[in-house]
Design an enzyme around this catalytic site. Structure first.
Site, PDB file in Angstrom:
ATOM      1  N   THR A 111      10.104  18.898  -3.361  1.00 33.72           N
ATOM      2  CA  THR A 111       9.570  17.769  -4.103  1.00 33.72           C
ATOM      3  C   THR A 111       8.132  18.012  -4.533  1.00 33.72           C
ATOM      4  OG1 THR A 111       8.593  16.502  -2.279  1.00 33.72           O
ATOM      5  CG2 THR A 111      10.964  16.302  -2.600  1.00 33.72           C
ATOM      6  N   CYS A 112       7.670  17.176  -5.444  1.00 34.88           N
ATOM      7  CA  CYS A 112       6.289  17.278  -5.917  1.00 34.88           C
ATOM      8  C   CYS A 112       5.354  16.420  -5.075  1.00 34.88           C
ATOM      9  CB  CYS A 112       6.196  16.842  -7.376  1.00 34.88           C
ATOM     10  SG  CYS A 112       6.636  15.109  -7.653  1.00 34.88           S
ATOM     11  N   ASP A 113       5.851  15.887  -3.966  1.00 32.10           N
ATOM     12  CA  ASP A 113       5.040  15.030  -3.116  1.00 32.10           C
ATOM     13  C   ASP A 113       4.371  15.858  -2.019  1.00 32.10           C
ATOM     14  OD1 ASP A 113       4.234  13.000  -1.096  1.00 32.10           O
ATOM     15  OD2 ASP A 113       5.263  11.649  -2.474  1.00 32.10           O
ATOM     16  N   SER A 114       3.078  15.634  -1.830  1.00 32.87           N
ATOM     17  CA  SER A 114       2.333  16.415  -0.848  1.00 32.87           C
ATOM     18  C   SER A 114       2.776  16.127   0.582  1.00 32.87           C
ATOM     19  CB  SER A 114       0.829  16.134  -0.972  1.00 32.87           C
ATOM     20  OG  SER A 114       0.553  14.757  -0.741  1.00 32.87           O
TER      21      SER A 114
ATOM     22  N   ASN B 110      12.490  12.020  -6.048  1.00 36.87           N
ATOM     23  CA  ASN B 110      12.642  13.085  -7.044  1.00 36.87           C
ATOM     24  C   ASN B 110      14.104  13.296  -7.442  1.00 36.87           C
ATOM     25  OD1 ASN B 110       9.925  15.381  -6.111  1.00 36.87           O
ATOM     26  ND2 ASN B 110       9.907  13.407  -7.111  1.00 36.87           N
TER      27      ASN B 110
END
Length: 601
Positions: free
Chosen positions: A498-501, A572
């Protein structure tokens, strides 16, 4: 002095004859476990395997056979094993204490209400009369397909409505014992119109145990009535004394300190004694809630991931206390997490390996650091050098000016500290293992020694597949599925797609409870400290191997069977991993594959 890469290679050659063993591997990766330990095992060649019905199946082989880069593996016999462990532990201790009240287990459906889990609870629980605890109309609708298959007990928590009450009466008409917990005057209003339903008194405790869910217990907690409120309501709803059969007191989930569990059980006993002596003499069931902690790490350390007690301690104290009574109640077991956590494994392939830090190694000024470290002979010497270096960096960050030489030292520290200093640290500890406490007790050294050097990208979504890792920072044990007969190469943070930190796993607890030579305390390539005998270490990542070219390297995330299925997200739009369902039929393993429509890589 040899450069860092050469030093690592020399160290690897020197250590190749060290006494790494599968026993050490099981300890490092948390595979010695009271529930899953003889089912999720390591075979003689170092593969993580699942043993069912006398047969052993390698996880790697199963993943490659079906071509999966990510999958949930459900080992349903682990549910039956946990149920058997609970029931047999209670039965044996009840015999020892002369307890005559019996055990009534129930499964709280909120823990995992998917069809396959509820079906396993029904099948494996038939011999024990395992009932259900529900709190929503959706759970009742799911359970309704079992209503005609045989009577069980059903305890309903939550805000009642006439619609729910009618559904509950339907269960009762089919032979089920139905008890409705009372938490408010609203519930009593509804129950007054349904006189056939038995009543449970859900009472708030004064004691508030510790843990992530401590806020749900105590007088300010969400669940239950205060005794003060119950006394007032009894004046209006006089029938409650006649119909009340169950005392339910909520402790919160995952109470990891034995002292808290002991104090809570004592309070439940006191409430029961006082209520039965003051008008509620027909109470016959006592439910102390679901506080029994599941050992995500089974080392008994008294930490949030590893409770300092077992199910034996839990029942032993409860039975000791309640056997004092002249008339023994039936004790309700409600620990759902303990029953289903072990059955689900998330397995994912490593699709990329990246440096953890963006730092670029530079030869500029390297000799300065090497010259300084060459004179370091003890951990104390190393701490003194690092203190001076940190002072220089701090001075620069405050807007002060460096001299050219000081700037050279500062830049060298930033670029080389994780290579040269960690290398020196490993040399010092191998030479003098007893100095490990000096490292553990120094926050800066400890962080350096246990920091990650790599980031592994896995073909999964933390949010979709193990959401509690993000929601409540739940600890899940992680292990490689292959090469456990080899020392780990590096400490790595696990990142998802995912693009989540927040989609990362960067915490790992190592607690090796056996003697291991100091040579094996470190990873082979980045020389991180990953164990020290009988010491609990919290690492900045997971000890893993570097995948070789062409290798399908998989990582298993264990104990994800409680709460993760109903909480899965569509973050996502990555969700819906395929499932490999393992069961035992007539003593033989049975494997069923269920494809999902999720899109990963």
């Amino acid at each position: 002095m040899l450069n860092t890469i050469t030093l690592v290679w020399v160290y690897d050659r020197e250590m190749s004859s060290s006494e790494w063993s599968l026993d050490v591997a099981r300890e490092l990766w948390g595979l010695n476990h009271s529930i899953r330990g003889d089912t999720i095992t390591v075979d003689d060649e170092g593969y993580l395997a699942i043993s069912i019905g006398g047969s052993s199946v390698r996880i790697k082989d199963v993943m490659e056979k079906y071509g999966f880069d990510v999958a949930y593996i459900r080992v349903l016999p682990l549910i039956g094993k946990a149920m058997r462990l609970v029931y047999e532990t209670f039965t044996e201790l009840a015999r020892i204490h002369g307890f005559k009240g019996g055990l009534q287990p129930v499964f709280p459906m909120k823990v995992n209400p998917i069809d396959i889990v509820i079906d396993a609870i029904w099948r494996y629980g038939e011999k024990y009369g395992w009932g259900f605890n529900t709190g929503s109309i959706g759970e009742l609708e799911l359970l309704s397909k079992y209503a005609g298959k045989g009577p069980r007990i059903l305890v309903y928590d939550g805000v009642l409505s006439d619609n729910v009450a009618r559904i509950l009466e339907g269960f009762r008409e089919k032979g089920w014992r139905v008890v409705v917990d009372v938490e408010s005057e609203h519930d009593l209003d509804i129950l007054s119109k349904h006189p056939e339903l038995e009543v449970g008194l859900r009472i708030k405790p004064l004691f508030k145990p510790g843990g992530k869910w401590a806020h749900s217990a105590g007088l300010e907690g969400k669940f239950g009535l205060t005794v003060n409120t119950l006394v007032k309501l009894r004046e209006e709803y006089k029938w409650i004394e006649e119909r009340a059969r169950l005392l339910h007191v909520h402790a919160g989930s995952q109470i990891y300190k034995w002292s808290d569990v002991e104090a809570f059980i004592n309070e439940v006993y006191n409430i029961y004694v006082q209520l039965t002596a003051n008008g509620f003499s027909r109470l016959e069931l006592v439910d102390p809630g679901g506080g029994l902690a599941y050992p995500y790490l089974d080392t008994r350390s008294g930490s949030i991931e590893s409770p300092d007690y077992t199910v034996v301690d839990y029942f032993n104290h409860m039975l000791r206390v309640f056997s004092r009574l002249d008339k023994h109640p039936v004790l309700v077991y409600e620990g759902g997490r303990y029953i289903v956590a072990a059955h689900r494994i998330v397995v994912a392939k490593v699709v990329d390996v990246r440096p953890y830090s963006a730092e670029q190694l530079s030869s500029t000024g390297t000799s300065v650091v090497e010259d300084v470290l060459r004179g370091v002979r003890t951990i104390r010497d190393l701490k003194a050098v690092l203190k001076e270096y940190r002072r220089l960096i701090h001075r620069g960050s405050q807007g002060q000016q460096y001299t050219l030489e000081e700037r050279e030292l500062a830049e060298d520290l930033v670029s080389k500290i994780r290579e040269e200093v960690v290398l020196k640290l490993s040399e010092l500890l191998r030479a003098e293992p007893s100095s490990v406490d000096e490292v553990i007790n120094d926050p800066f050294l400890y962080k350096l020694a246990t920091s990650p050097s790599k980031r592994y990208i896995l073909n999964l979504s933390i949010f979709a597949d193990i959401p509690d890792s993000v929601l409540v920072n739940q600890y899940f044990q992680v292990a490689p599925v292959q090469r456990l007969n080899e020392k780990p190469d590096v400490v790595a943070v696990l990142g998802d797609l995912t693009c989540d930190s927040m989609g990362e796993i960067g915490e790992y607890v190592s607690h090796v409870r056996m003697h291991v030579k100091a040579d094996d305390w470190f990873t082979r390539m980045d020389l991180r400290l990953v164990m020290a005998p009988y010491k609990r270490l919290k690492l900045g990542g997971v000890p893993l191997h570097l995948p070789v070219k062409g290798e399908n390297y998989y990582v298993a995330i264990l104990d994800t069977g409680a709460y993760q299925d109903p909480l899965t997200m569509k973050h996502n739009l990555i969700y819906g991993a395929p499932e490999i369902i393992m069961d035992e039929v007539d003593g033989e393993p049975k494997i069923e594959v269920v494809e999902r429509n999720g899109k990963y890589l």
